[in-house]
Structure formats: C-alpha cells, structure tokens
Design a protein around this motif. Structure first.
Motif, short mmCIF file in Angstrom:
data_model
loop_
_atom_site.label_atom_id
_atom_site.label_comp_id
_atom_site.label_asym_id
_atom_site.label_seq_id
_atom_site.Cartn_x
_atom_site.Cartn_y
_atom_site.Cartn_z
N CYS A 189 -2.69 5.00 1.26
CA CYS A 189 -3.01 4.18 -0.03
C CYS A 189 -1.48 4.31 -0.68
CB CYS A 189 -3.85 4.81 -1.11
SG CYS A 189 -3.91 4.10 -2.76
N ILE A 190 -1.02 3.06 -0.47
CA ILE A 190 0.27 2.79 -0.89
C ILE A 190 0.42 3.10 -2.50
CG2 ILE A 190 2.29 1.38 -1.23
CD1 ILE A 190 1.48 0.05 1.41
N CYS A 191 -0.56 2.41 -3.19
CA CYS A 191 -0.81 2.48 -4.58
C CYS A 191 -0.63 3.94 -5.20
CB CYS A 191 -1.71 1.94 -5.11
SG CYS A 191 -1.80 0.04 -4.87
N ASN A 192 -1.36 4.95 -4.53
CA ASN A 192 -1.79 6.12 -5.14
C ASN A 192 -0.79 7.36 -4.12
OD1 ASN A 192 -2.82 5.37 -7.39
ND2 ASN A 192 -4.73 5.07 -6.26
N GLN B 272 -10.45 8.90 -3.61
CA GLN B 272 -9.62 8.48 -4.72
C GLN B 272 -9.97 9.65 -5.76
OE1 GLN B 272 -7.12 6.11 -5.27
NE2 GLN B 272 -7.19 5.17 -3.56
N PHE C 42 -8.82 3.33 -7.41
CA PHE C 42 -8.34 2.14 -6.78
C PHE C 42 -7.56 1.29 -7.68
CE2 PHE C 42 -11.92 2.75 -4.05
CZ PHE C 42 -11.46 2.94 -2.98
N ASN C 43 -6.42 0.70 -7.13
CA ASN C 43 -5.40 -0.32 -7.54
C ASN C 43 -5.85 -1.79 -7.10
OD1 ASN C 43 -3.67 -1.61 -9.49
ND2 ASN C 43 -2.13 -1.14 -8.06
N CYS C 44 -5.24 -1.66 -5.89
CA CYS C 44 -5.50 -3.09 -5.17
C CYS C 44 -6.84 -3.10 -4.36
CB CYS C 44 -4.32 -3.45 -4.49
SG CYS C 44 -3.88 -2.50 -2.95
N GLY C 45 -7.09 -1.98 -4.06
CA GLY C 45 -8.20 -1.76 -2.86
C GLY C 45 -8.10 -1.80 -1.53
N GLN C 46 -6.66 -2.11 -1.14
CA GLN C 46 -6.53 -2.62 0.11
C GLN C 46 -6.63 -1.63 0.92
OE1 GLN C 46 -5.67 -5.75 1.66
NE2 GLN C 46 -6.53 -6.39 -0.53
N CYS C 47 -6.68 -0.34 0.72
CA CYS C 47 -6.57 0.95 1.32
C CYS C 47 -8.08 1.47 1.69
CB CYS C 47 -6.08 2.07 0.65
SG CYS C 47 -6.77 2.58 -0.86
S1 FES Z 1 -3.44 0.66 -1.68
FE1 FES Z 1 -4.97 1.89 -2.31
S2 FES Z 1 -5.38 1.02 -4.24
FE2 FES Z 1 -3.69 -0.05 -3.50
#
Ligand code: FES
Length: 80
Positions: A21-24, A46, A53-58
């Motif tokens: 998860c890049i966001c976190n 999380q 989750f921010n973008c949720g891509q993970c």
């Molecule tokens: S990569 Fe995990 S929330 Fe964005």
C-alpha cells in the motif's frame, strides 16, 4: 487461439519485501504481522496498521498476500 492463464498471485509468496500500500506505507512485514494476528482481509490489515484505504488500489494485492501467508502458514491458520 492459444490462451494461457498466468497465476501471478502464487508468486507473491516468494517475495519477502515489497510495498503493498503506497498510500499508507504498508509493506510485506506489516501484512504478514497482521495476518499472524488474525487479519483475513485487506480492510483488516488497514485497521491493524491504524490506517484506512485512500485510493484502494492495494486491496487486491494485500488480499493476495494474505492468501499466500495462509498457504505458507497452515498450522497458524488452523490454530485460530
Ligand atoms: S495504495 Fe493502499 S489505499 Fe492507496
């Protein structure tokens, strides 16, 4: 047409470190620690990390790592 199915998720079991998860900034060690503490979904990971989750891509990637962890640790999985 010759189609082949490539299973990329089972290959994740052999990766010892990556950022899931890049966001976190959730890496493999954090996902594995959450799995060892009973996390069954990416949302659980999380929460275990104190993040959301921010973008949720993970989500798919973390779920795949959790599956790989459970396959690699069947005794710990059965103990829960
Ligand atoms: S990569 Fe995990 S929330 Fe964005």
């Amino acid at each position: 047409m010759n189609c082949k199915v490539i299973d990329i998720h089972s290959q994740l079991a052999h990766i010892n470190f990556m950022i899931h998860c890049i966001c976190n900034n959730i890496n493999t060690a954090k996902v594995d620690a959450a799995a060892a503490n009973g996390a069954e979904t990416a949302a659980c990971v999380q929460r275990a990390c104190g993040t959301k989750f921010n973008c949720g891509q993970c989500r798919v990637d973390i779920d795949a790592r959790l599956r790989a962890w459970r396959i690699a640790n069947p005794a710990l999985e059965a103990a829960e």
